[in-house]
Design an enzyme around this catalytic site. Structure first.
Site, PDB file in Angstrom:
ATOM      1  N   HIS A 228       0.805  -1.230   0.000  1.00 40.42           N
ATOM      2  CA  HIS A 228       0.000   0.000   0.000  1.00 40.42           C
ATOM      3  C   HIS A 228       0.838   1.279   0.000  1.00 40.42           C
ATOM      4  CE1 HIS A 228       0.897   0.043   4.310  1.00 40.42           C
ATOM      5  NE2 HIS A 228       0.601   1.326   4.277  1.00 40.42           N
TER       6      HIS A 228
HETATM    7  C1  UD1 Z   1      -2.217   6.035   5.105  1.00 39.99           C
HETATM    8  C2  UD1 Z   1      -0.926   6.627   5.664  1.00 39.99           C
HETATM    9  C3  UD1 Z   1       0.151   5.558   5.689  1.00 39.99           C
HETATM   10  C4  UD1 Z   1      -0.308   4.317   6.410  1.00 39.99           C
HETATM   11  C5  UD1 Z   1      -1.625   3.830   5.837  1.00 39.99           C
HETATM   12  C6  UD1 Z   1      -2.145   2.701   6.681  1.00 39.99           C
HETATM   13  C7  UD1 Z   1      -0.598   9.013   5.186  1.00 39.99           C
HETATM   14  C8  UD1 Z   1       0.148   9.994   4.361  1.00 39.99           C
HETATM   15  N1  UD1 Z   1      -0.442   7.718   4.840  1.00 39.99           N
HETATM   16  O1  UD1 Z   1      -1.952   5.682   3.755  1.00 39.99           O
HETATM   17  O2  UD1 Z   1       1.289   6.066   6.367  1.00 39.99           O
HETATM   18  O3  UD1 Z   1       0.671   3.310   6.276  1.00 39.99           O
HETATM   19  O4  UD1 Z   1      -2.583   4.904   5.861  1.00 39.99           O
HETATM   20  O5  UD1 Z   1      -3.055   1.909   6.000  1.00 39.99           O
HETATM   21  O6  UD1 Z   1      -1.272   9.376   6.108  1.00 39.99           O
HETATM   22  N2  UD1 Z   1      -9.232   4.761   0.605  1.00 39.99           N
HETATM   23  C9  UD1 Z   1     -10.458   4.149   0.509  1.00 39.99           C
HETATM   24  N3  UD1 Z   1     -11.101   3.854   1.675  1.00 39.99           N
HETATM   25  C10 UD1 Z   1     -10.605   4.126   2.893  1.00 39.99           C
HETATM   26  C11 UD1 Z   1      -9.371   4.771   2.971  1.00 39.99           C
HETATM   27  C12 UD1 Z   1      -8.681   5.075   1.827  1.00 39.99           C
HETATM   28  O7  UD1 Z   1     -10.961   3.874  -0.579  1.00 39.99           O
HETATM   29  O8  UD1 Z   1     -11.254   3.813   3.908  1.00 39.99           O
HETATM   30  C13 UD1 Z   1      -8.492   5.042  -0.653  1.00 39.99           C
HETATM   31  C14 UD1 Z   1      -8.792   6.417  -1.235  1.00 39.99           C
HETATM   32  O9  UD1 Z   1      -8.788   6.293  -2.637  1.00 39.99           O
HETATM   33  C15 UD1 Z   1      -7.591   7.219  -0.801  1.00 39.99           C
HETATM   34  C16 UD1 Z   1      -6.472   6.195  -0.787  1.00 39.99           C
HETATM   35  O10 UD1 Z   1      -7.087   4.987  -0.366  1.00 39.99           O
HETATM   36  O11 UD1 Z   1      -7.316   8.293  -1.666  1.00 39.99           O
HETATM   37  C17 UD1 Z   1      -5.325   6.547   0.139  1.00 39.99           C
HETATM   38  O12 UD1 Z   1      -5.791   6.769   1.465  1.00 39.99           O
HETATM   39  P1  UD1 Z   1      -4.969   7.732   2.467  1.00 39.99           P
HETATM   40  O13 UD1 Z   1      -5.603   7.687   3.799  1.00 39.99           O
HETATM   41  O14 UD1 Z   1      -4.758   9.064   1.845  1.00 39.99           O
HETATM   42  O15 UD1 Z   1      -3.557   7.076   2.523  1.00 39.99           O
HETATM   43  P2  UD1 Z   1      -3.138   5.550   2.725  1.00 39.99           P
HETATM   44  O16 UD1 Z   1      -2.509   5.064   1.474  1.00 39.99           O
HETATM   45  O17 UD1 Z   1      -4.270   4.791   3.290  1.00 39.99           O
HETATM   46  N1  UDP Z   2      -3.862  -5.239   8.872  1.00 37.63           N
HETATM   47  C1  UDP Z   2      -5.143  -5.760   8.964  1.00 37.63           C
HETATM   48  N2  UDP Z   2      -5.738  -6.192   7.814  1.00 37.63           N
HETATM   49  C2  UDP Z   2      -5.136  -6.135   6.592  1.00 37.63           C
HETATM   50  C3  UDP Z   2      -3.833  -5.584   6.526  1.00 37.63           C
HETATM   51  C4  UDP Z   2      -3.218  -5.136   7.677  1.00 37.63           C
HETATM   52  O1  UDP Z   2      -5.713  -5.838  10.050  1.00 37.63           O
HETATM   53  O2  UDP Z   2      -5.755  -6.539   5.588  1.00 37.63           O
HETATM   54  C5  UDP Z   2      -3.202  -4.756  10.109  1.00 37.63           C
HETATM   55  C6  UDP Z   2      -1.850  -5.376  10.371  1.00 37.63           C
HETATM   56  O3  UDP Z   2      -1.991  -6.606  11.062  1.00 37.63           O
HETATM   57  C7  UDP Z   2      -1.155  -4.313  11.180  1.00 37.63           C
HETATM   58  C8  UDP Z   2      -1.720  -3.022  10.632  1.00 37.63           C
HETATM   59  O4  UDP Z   2      -2.930  -3.382   9.955  1.00 37.63           O
HETATM   60  O5  UDP Z   2      -1.509  -4.408  12.555  1.00 37.63           O
HETATM   61  C9  UDP Z   2      -0.767  -2.413   9.658  1.00 37.63           C
HETATM   62  O6  UDP Z   2      -1.391  -1.362   8.988  1.00 37.63           O
HETATM   63  P1  UDP Z   2      -0.986  -0.882   7.537  1.00 37.63           P
HETATM   64  O7  UDP Z   2      -0.220  -1.928   6.849  1.00 37.63           O
HETATM   65  O8  UDP Z   2      -2.227  -0.387   6.886  1.00 37.63           O
HETATM   66  O9  UDP Z   2      -0.104   0.420   7.836  1.00 37.63           O
HETATM   67  P2  UDP Z   2       1.399   0.675   8.301  1.00 37.63           P
HETATM   68  O10 UDP Z   2       1.708  -0.184   9.454  1.00 37.63           O
HETATM   69  O11 UDP Z   2       2.285   0.439   7.121  1.00 37.63           O
HETATM   70  O12 UDP Z   2       1.391   2.126   8.629  1.00 37.63           O
END
Ligand code: UD1
Ligand code: UDP
Length: 378
Positions: A228
Site C-alpha cells: 500500500h
Molecule cells: C495512510 C498513511 C500511511 C499508512 C496507511 C495505513 C498518510 C500519508 N499515509 O496511507 O502512512 O501506512 O494509511 O493503512 O497518512 N481509501 C479508501 N477507503 C478508505 C481509505 C482510503 O478507498 O477507507 C483510498 C482512497 O482512494 C484514498 C487512498 O485509499 O485516496 C489513500 O488513502 P490515504 O488515507 O490518503 O492514505 P493511505 O494510502 O491509506
Molecule cells: N492489517 C489488517 N488487515 C489487513 C492488513 C493489515 O488488520 O488486511 C493490520 C496489520 O496486522 C497491522 C496493521 O494493519 O496491525 C498495519 O497497517 P498498515 O499496513 O495499513 O499500515 P502501516 O503499518 O504500514 O502504517
C-alpha cells in the site's frame, strides 16, 4: 486530567487498543476521549477494528475522508482545532506517522496543549516518504516522545533531544518516573504498543478467527502479501514488478494471498494491472490478519506494522522497499529488503530462512502501561 487521542487510519486503531486498556485502568485519574479524523472510512479499514478490538466509539468523528496531502491535512487541522478549543484537554496523544498524526500534533501544539507521540523516533531517512515528514515534524512539536525501541531513542538523541528518561532503557514499571532527572521534551523507551496489541488479541484470534478454514489454507503452505506504500502503488513500473514477483512465487507452487488496501485496489483499476494466479482479497480484520501472519511460510510487505508482526511471530519477511524504519528486524535476520526487483522478490521469498532468536528489541508487551504511568506522574 483530560486526554484526547487522535486517530484516523487502520494501524492507529490497533495502536490505540493497548493505550485504551491502560487508560481504562487509570480512569479515576484520566478522562480519555477519542477523536477519529475519518482518514480511513470503509468498514474494513475502520469500524471493523472498533468492533473487533472492543474499542469505545469515538467521541468525535470528523469525517475528513480522502484527498491530496494538503487538503486532507488542512481539513483535519481545522476540525481538530475546533474540538480541542471546545474540550480543552490537558494532553493530546497522536500515533504513528500518518497525516492524522501530523494534523493532531500541529493543531495541539499551536494551541499550547502538550502533545504525546506514541511511536516516536522512527526514521527511514527518506524524505520522499510522506510518513517521514509526518514523523519528523510530529516529534519536533511533541512534549512526550514515547519510543518503541532503543534505536528510536538514539535517532532522537542524534537530533538533539536531551531529556531522555532512564538513559533510553526500557522504563521500569515499578518506578515513579518523576524520581528520574527529567526535562521536557521527554523521551521515554516504552516498548512497542503493537507488540502489546498482539499479546492482548492473539488468544482471541485463535478462538475466533476462521480465516484458514474459510480460505482452505494449510499452515506454512502459503505466502501472505500486502502492498500500500505510495512509492510502490503510485509508480506503475514498481507496482508491475512487485506483482510479477508475486505471480512467479504462486506459479512456483507457493500460493500467494494478497489482502488489498483500497489505495492499491484503486491503482490496479486505473492501470489495468491484474495479478494473475494471486489470491486477491478485500482487507481482512485484525484477528484474521494475526492468524494469516502467524501461519504464513513467508510474508511479503511494504507495511511497517506487518514487518514487525512478522518478526513478533518469527515468520521470515521480505520487505518490498529500499529501506525500513524497523532496522532491528533486518539486523536479527528475519527481514530482507528487496525493493521491487521481481527476480530478487522470488528468490528471497522462496529461500526465506529463520533469523536469530536472541534479539528482542520491542519491549515486554506493557508499553501502554508505561505511557499512562508517565503521563500521570509527569
Ligand atoms: C495512510 C498513511 C500511511 C499508512 C496507511 C495505513 C498518510 C500519508 N499515509 O496511507 O502512512 O501506512 O494509511 O493503512 O497518512 N481509501 C479508501 N477507503 C478508505 C481509505 C482510503 O478507498 O477507507 C483510498 C482512497 O482512494 C484514498 C487512498 O485509499 O485516496 C489513500 O488513502 P490515504 O488515507 O490518503 O492514505 P493511505 O494510502 O491509506
Ligand atoms: N492489517 C489488517 N488487515 C489487513 C492488513 C493489515 O488488520 O488486511 C493490520 C496489520 O496486522 C497491522 C496493521 O494493519 O496491525 C498495519 O497497517 P498498515 O499496513 O495499513 O499500515 P502501516 O503499518 O504500514 O502504517
Amino acid at each position: 486530567m483530560k486526554v484526547v487521542s487522535i486517530v484516523g487510519a487502520r494501524p492507529q486503531f490497533i495502536k490505540l487498543a493497548p493505550i485504551c486498556r491502560a487508560m481504562e485502568r487509570a480512569k479515576d485519574a484520566i478522562l480519555h476521549l477519542i477523536v477519529h479524523t475519518g482518514q480511513h472510512y470503509d468498514y474494513e479499514m475502520s469500524q471493523v477494528f472498533f468492533d473487533e478490538l472492543g474499542l469505545k466509539a469515538p467521541d468525535y468523528h470528523l469525517g475528513v475522508g480522502s484527498g491530496t496531502h494538503g487538503y486532507q491535512t488542512g481539513e483535519m487541522l481545522k476540525r481538530i482545532e475546533e474540538v480541542l478549543v471546545r474540550e480543552k484537554p490537558d494532553l493530546v496523544m497522536v500515533y504513528g506517522d500518518t497525516n492524522t498524526t501530523l494534523a493532531g500534533a500541529l493543531a495541539s501544539s499551536k494551541l499550547h496543549i502538550p502533545v504525546a507521540h506514541v511511536e516516536a523516533g522512527l526514521r527511514s531517512f527518506n524524505r520522499k516518504m510522506p510518513e517521514e515528514i509526518n514523523r519528523v515534524l510530529t516529534d519536533h512539536v511533541s512534549d512526550f516522545l514515547f519510543c518503541p525501541t532503543q534505536n528510536a531513542v538514539e535517532n532522537l538523541r542524534r537530533e538533539g533531544f536531551t531529556g531522555i528518561l532512564n538513559g533510553g532503557k526500557l522504563l521500569p514499571l515499578d518506578c515513579n518516573p518523576s524520581d528520574f532527572p527529567h526535562h521536557s521534551p521527554l523521551v521515554v523507551n516504552t516498548g512497542d504498543v503493537m507488540y502489546d496489541a498482539l499479546l492482548l488479541y492473539a488468544e482471541l484470534a485463535e478462538k475466533r478467527a476462521r480465516i484458514l478454514e474459510k480460505l482452505d489454507l494449510k499452515p506454512k503452505a502459503y505466502a501472505l502479501a500486502t502492498i500500500h506504500r505510495a512509492e510502490n502503488t503510485d509508480n506503475p513500473e514498481r507496482l508491475g514488478a512487485i506483482l510479477e514477483g508475486l505471480e512467479r512465487i504462486a506459479r512456483e507452487g507457493l500460493p500467494v494471498l494478497l489482502p488489498l488496501h483500497p489505495r492499491t485496489q484503486k491503482r490496479l483499476r486505473e492501470t489495468g494491472l491484474h495479478p494473475k494466479d494471486v489470491r486477491v482479497l478485500e482487507p481482512v480484520s485484525y484477528l484474521d490478519m494475526l492468524i494469516l501472519e502467524k501461519n504464513a511460510r513467508v510474508i511479503l510487505t511494504d507495511s511497517g506494522g506487518v514487518q514487525k508482526e512478522a518478526f513478533f511471530f518469527q515468520v521470515p519477511c521480505v520487505t518490498l522497499r529500499e529501506e525500513t524504519e524497523w532496522v532491528e528486524t533486518v539486523e536479527a535476520g528475519w527481514n530482507t529488503l528487496v525493493g521491487c526487483d521481481a527476480e530478487r522478490i522470488v528468490q528471497v521469498a522462496l529461500e526465506a530462512r529463520e533469523g536469530e532468536e536472541s534479539i528482542w528489541p520491542y519491549g515486554d508487551g506493557r508499553a501502554g502501561e508505561r505511557v499512562v504511568l508517565t503521563i500521570i506522574y509527569l
